[in-house]
Enzyme design. Sequence first.
Site, PDB file in Angstrom:
ATOM      1  N   GLY A 128       0.187  -1.314   0.013  1.00 15.15           N
ATOM      2  CA  GLY A 128      -0.148   0.459  -0.134  1.00 15.15           C
ATOM      3  C   GLY A 128       0.848   1.251  -0.284  1.00 15.15           C
ATOM      4  O   GLY A 128       1.780   0.691  -0.537  1.00 15.15           O
ATOM      5  N   LYS A 133       0.535   7.807  20.272  1.00 11.79           N
ATOM      6  CA  LYS A 133      -0.422   7.516  18.755  1.00 11.79           C
ATOM      7  C   LYS A 133      -1.441   7.150  19.003  1.00 11.79           C
ATOM      8  O   LYS A 133      -2.729   7.950  18.242  1.00 11.79           O
ATOM      9  CB  LYS A 133       0.605   6.956  17.539  1.00 11.79           C
TER      10      LYS A 133
END
Length: 306
Positions: free
Chosen positions: A18, A188
């Site tokens: 990807g 995160k």
Amino acid sequence: MTASEMPHGGKIVILGAGAIGQLIYHQLSTHGLAPVLMTREASAGSQALEFTDLNGETIKRQAQLIDKSALASCELLIVCVKAYQVEEALQPLLDALSADTHILLLHNGLGPHLAIAPHLAGRGLSLGTTSQGALKLGRWQIKQTGAGLTQLGHGLGPRLTESLRQALLEAIDDSEWCEPILPMLWQKLAINIAINPLTAINDCRNGALIEELYRPTILTLIQEVVAVANAEGIALEQDRLTERVYRVIQLTAGNYSSMHQDIHHGRQTEIEAITGYLLSRAAVHGIDTPANEAIYRQLKSLEQDG
């Protein structure tokens, strides 16, 4: 110089082609590490890639694609698939990897490391997260859309060799090795929890969240993250985390989050590894997280409607 003559030539495999997988491929290739790619189809061959960097320069490369039979010589497997794909993509490959192969997970959210841990058979596992931005312009054509910090660190089992660790840090822009890594991943996670679902639910760019009407929700989401993280032994400070969330909103104001894009294109999201992971850990500790539960239900409804 052939791939076998380059440092770690052909020994670094990137699973998942990807946008982020291809970005990491180009960064490692720039530093002569000769990585190879393994796609969902797991077919061997050669593939032309095109990469446009932050300066607008376009670089073309010929990538080697491998299948499962070529994994025996792999020293480092970098897994760049979506969080919900990790277990399904990795498990069928484990019997083809050597006992010394090190695995690095590089995806949004948390959770897959727990799912695959029992199947590692003594192999080392590292964990990472990246804020770099990349956009797929075509199947084999990507454009880097933003710089960002990449944080890597030890997860389980034998540690990544010093030579491979230094090679990654030199090749990946603005990267650092963090010990311990889990606090960085929780930070995160908190940023993703505060931004991604809200942009998907409200069909907006990240920058729209700076508006005052979203602030009470964002503050409550962060408060719940801090409570669960602290119960997990991860020390997060709410004020500092809130500042960081709003800094990311400002720095990425023009971007659509990956979760927004997934909903927009009718794809499965990574909500289970983001808000879903928080809810699962909250349940373990008996902590109420009503704001995140409400967001989770809204997002799942959108995902099902798509």
